[in-house]
Design a protein around this motif. Structure first.
Motif, PDB file in Angstrom:
ATOM      1  N   GLN A   1     -60.893 -67.048  11.961  1.00  0.00           N
ATOM      2  CA  GLN A   1     -59.714 -66.511  12.649  1.00  0.00           C
ATOM      3  C   GLN A   1     -58.460 -67.282  12.234  1.00  0.00           C
ATOM      4  N   ASP A   2     -58.592 -68.585  12.112  1.00  0.00           N
ATOM      5  CA  ASP A   2     -57.448 -69.406  11.692  1.00  0.00           C
ATOM      6  C   ASP A   2     -56.937 -68.984  10.319  1.00  0.00           C
ATOM      7  N   ARG A   3     -57.859 -68.658   9.431  1.00  0.00           N
ATOM      8  CA  ARG A   3     -57.470 -68.211   8.083  1.00  0.00           C
ATOM      9  C   ARG A   3     -56.698 -66.897   8.158  1.00  0.00           C
ATOM     10  N   MET A   4     -57.165 -65.961   8.993  1.00  0.00           N
ATOM     11  CA  MET A   4     -56.483 -64.679   9.142  1.00  0.00           C
ATOM     12  C   MET A   4     -55.109 -64.877   9.774  1.00  0.00           C
ATOM     13  N   ARG A   5     -55.053 -65.759  10.754  1.00  0.00           N
ATOM     14  CA  ARG A   5     -53.769 -66.021  11.411  1.00  0.00           C
ATOM     15  C   ARG A   5     -52.773 -66.672  10.455  1.00  0.00           C
ATOM     16  N   ALA A   6     -53.278 -67.445   9.510  1.00  0.00           N
ATOM     17  CA  ALA A   6     -52.381 -68.048   8.506  1.00  0.00           C
ATOM     18  C   ALA A   6     -51.724 -66.963   7.658  1.00  0.00           C
ATOM     19  N   TYR A   7     -52.494 -65.932   7.288  1.00  0.00           N
ATOM     20  CA  TYR A   7     -51.905 -64.801   6.554  1.00  0.00           C
ATOM     21  C   TYR A   7     -50.835 -64.133   7.415  1.00  0.00           C
ATOM     22  N   GLN A   8     -51.158 -63.912   8.690  1.00  0.00           N
ATOM     23  CA  GLN A   8     -50.209 -63.268   9.589  1.00  0.00           C
ATOM     24  C   GLN A   8     -48.947 -64.113   9.750  1.00  0.00           C
ATOM     25  N   ARG A   9     -49.125 -65.427   9.895  1.00  0.00           N
ATOM     26  CA  ARG A   9     -47.956 -66.314  10.040  1.00  0.00           C
ATOM     27  C   ARG A   9     -47.059 -66.260   8.813  1.00  0.00           C
ATOM     28  N   ASP A  10     -47.645 -66.178   7.631  1.00  0.00           N
ATOM     29  CA  ASP A  10     -46.842 -66.087   6.409  1.00  0.00           C
ATOM     30  C   ASP A  10     -45.951 -64.850   6.444  1.00  0.00           C
ATOM     31  N   MET A  11     -46.514 -63.719   6.898  1.00  0.00           N
ATOM     32  CA  MET A  11     -45.738 -62.478   6.964  1.00  0.00           C
ATOM     33  C   MET A  11     -44.660 -62.555   8.029  1.00  0.00           C
ATOM     34  N   VAL A  12     -45.009 -63.122   9.181  1.00  0.00           N
ATOM     35  CA  VAL A  12     -44.032 -63.263  10.265  1.00  0.00           C
ATOM     36  C   VAL A  12     -42.894 -64.180   9.822  1.00  0.00           C
ATOM     37  N   ARG A  13     -43.231 -65.285   9.177  1.00  0.00           N
ATOM     38  CA  ARG A  13     -42.211 -66.234   8.714  1.00  0.00           C
ATOM     39  C   ARG A  13     -41.270 -65.563   7.705  1.00  0.00           C
ATOM     40  N   TYR A  14     -41.831 -64.777   6.809  1.00  0.00           N
ATOM     41  CA  TYR A  14     -41.022 -64.123   5.783  1.00  0.00           C
ATOM     42  C   TYR A  14     -40.038 -63.136   6.411  1.00  0.00           C
ATOM     43  N   LEU A  15     -40.535 -62.287   7.322  1.00  0.00           N
ATOM     44  CA  LEU A  15     -39.649 -61.338   7.988  1.00  0.00           C
ATOM     45  C   LEU A  15     -38.634 -62.072   8.853  1.00  0.00           C
ATOM     46  N   SER A  16     -39.087 -63.122   9.513  1.00  0.00           N
ATOM     47  CA  SER A  16     -38.194 -63.914  10.353  1.00  0.00           C
ATOM     48  C   SER A  16     -37.043 -64.513   9.540  1.00  0.00           C
ATOM     49  N   ASP A  17     -37.351 -65.023   8.371  1.00  0.00           N
ATOM     50  CA  ASP A  17     -36.310 -65.581   7.496  1.00  0.00           C
ATOM     51  C   ASP A  17     -35.305 -64.507   7.089  1.00  0.00           C
ATOM     52  N   CYS A  18     -35.794 -63.298   6.846  1.00  0.00           N
ATOM     53  CA  CYS A  18     -34.901 -62.182   6.476  1.00  0.00           C
ATOM     54  C   CYS A  18     -33.992 -61.806   7.639  1.00  0.00           C
ATOM     55  N   ILE A  19     -34.556 -61.794   8.851  1.00  0.00           N
ATOM     56  CA  ILE A  19     -33.759 -61.450  10.034  1.00  0.00           C
ATOM     57  C   ILE A  19     -32.693 -62.518  10.273  1.00  0.00           C
ATOM     58  N   ARG A  20     -33.082 -63.770  10.193  1.00  0.00           N
ATOM     59  CA  ARG A  20     -32.109 -64.857  10.394  1.00  0.00           C
ATOM     60  C   ARG A  20     -30.986 -64.776   9.360  1.00  0.00           C
ATOM     61  N   ALA A  21     -31.327 -64.521   8.105  1.00  0.00           N
ATOM     62  CA  ALA A  21     -30.319 -64.455   7.051  1.00  0.00           C
ATOM     63  C   ALA A  21     -29.342 -63.301   7.272  1.00  0.00           C
ATOM     64  N   ALA A  22     -29.827 -62.219   7.901  1.00  0.00           N
ATOM     65  CA  ALA A  22     -28.970 -61.056   8.130  1.00  0.00           C
ATOM     66  C   ALA A  22     -27.984 -61.282   9.269  1.00  0.00           C
ATOM     67  N   ALA A  23     -28.296 -62.216  10.175  1.00  0.00           N
ATOM     68  CA  ALA A  23     -27.398 -62.487  11.308  1.00  0.00           C
ATOM     69  C   ALA A  23     -27.534 -63.941  11.743  1.00  0.00           C
ATOM     70  N   PRO A  24     -27.160 -64.884  10.879  1.00  0.00           N
ATOM     71  CA  PRO A  24     -27.369 -66.306  11.200  1.00  0.00           C
ATOM     72  C   PRO A  24     -26.622 -66.763  12.451  1.00  0.00           C
ATOM     73  N   GLN A  25     -25.475 -66.147  12.715  1.00  0.00           N
ATOM     74  CA  GLN A  25     -24.667 -66.554  13.863  1.00  0.00           C
ATOM     75  C   GLN A  25     -25.343 -66.212  15.194  1.00  0.00           C
ATOM     76  N   VAL A  26     -26.278 -65.296  15.189  1.00  0.00           N
ATOM     77  CA  VAL A  26     -26.926 -64.848  16.425  1.00  0.00           C
ATOM     78  C   VAL A  26     -27.938 -65.869  16.934  1.00  0.00           C
ATOM     79  N   PHE A  27     -28.593 -66.575  16.008  1.00  0.00           N
ATOM     80  CA  PHE A  27     -29.748 -67.380  16.410  1.00  0.00           C
ATOM     81  C   PHE A  27     -29.479 -68.877  16.534  1.00  0.00           C
ATOM     82  N   GLY A  28     -28.649 -69.438  15.672  1.00  0.00           N
ATOM     83  CA  GLY A  28     -28.456 -70.881  15.710  1.00  0.00           C
ATOM     84  C   GLY A  28     -29.800 -71.582  15.615  1.00  0.00           C
ATOM     85  N   ASP A  29     -30.103 -72.435  16.602  1.00  0.00           N
ATOM     86  CA  ASP A  29     -31.382 -73.133  16.638  1.00  0.00           C
ATOM     87  C   ASP A  29     -32.368 -72.497  17.620  1.00  0.00           C
ATOM     88  N   ASP A  30     -32.060 -71.281  18.065  1.00  0.00           N
ATOM     89  CA  ASP A  30     -32.889 -70.619  19.080  1.00  0.00           C
ATOM     90  C   ASP A  30     -34.101 -69.942  18.425  1.00  0.00           C
TER      91      ASP A  30
END
Length: 198
Positions: free
Chosen positions: A121-150
């Motif tokens: 399960q940990d291995r599968m979750r690592a794949y999922q985390r990679d995808m979440v992190r990638y999309l998260s980075d894209c969202i932050r880059a599109a609106a950096p002022q919205v998130f700050g350190d939140d």
């Protein structure tokens, strides 16, 4: 003398995985038996055991293949030269496109992941985390002022986007590329236009 591997070994293995994903998704992993899997595959139970020693091993291979391929596909999205908003649009579109044709595998991920041992399960979750992190980075880059350190807010937005994409998969699994792209545009518009308001 070592047993040689049949020329169609990989093809039969893929057939077993596809058939098993269908059975696990429609009947449930717990209710599936090797006999049912063999019947769905159109091969003997003994032949399945030539490839896999248990249905647990089949489940692992379904999820490991599906999630690692999905992760690799999403992380390889061609975003070169795109501004942050267009990058986010491209990634959302490619996630939804990547789901196409994998309805059973996606259902198995949602409903049977917990049947795997914790280390798997940990291995599968690592794949999922990679995808979440990638999309998260894209969202932050599109609106950096919205998130700050939140980080909590960023995670909530990221998981909401995945939630919208998974909703579409659940209710429109058979939709073609044009319909998927139109929905991806809708999700991107909702996200990008909604970010300034949060």
């Amino acid at each position: 003398m070592a047993r040689t591997i049949a020329k169609d070994h990989d093809q039969k293995r893929d057939q077993i995985l596809q058939s098993a994903a269908k059975i696990f998704a429609t009947e449930g992993f717990d209710r599936a038996s090797m006999a049912k899997l063999a019947k769905e595959c159109g091969i003997s139970k003994a032949n399945i055991y030539h490839y896999y020693d248990s249905k647990d091993a089949i489940l692992f291979d379904i999820l490991d293949s599906y999630l690692s391929d999905l992760r690799d596909l999403i992380l390889a999205t061609d975003v070169e030269g795109l501004d942050p908003e267009d990058r986010l649009r491209r990634v959302i579109r490619d996630v939804l496109r990547a789901y196409q044709g994998s309805d059973y595998e996606h259902q198995v991920q949602l409903n049977a992941l917990s049947a795997l041992p914790e280390d798997q399960q940990d291995r599968m979750r690592a794949y999922q985390r990679d995808m979440v992190r990638y999309l998260s980075d894209c969202i932050r880059a599109a609106a950096p002022q919205v998130f700050g350190d939140d980080r909590a807010k960023l995670r909530a937005v990221t998981m909401s986007v995945f939630g919208m994409l998974n909703w579409y998969y659940m209710w429109n699994g058979g939709a073609g590329p044009q319909a998927r792209d139109a929905y991806a545009t809708l999700v991107a518009d909702l996200t990008l236009r909604g970010l300034p308001g949060i």
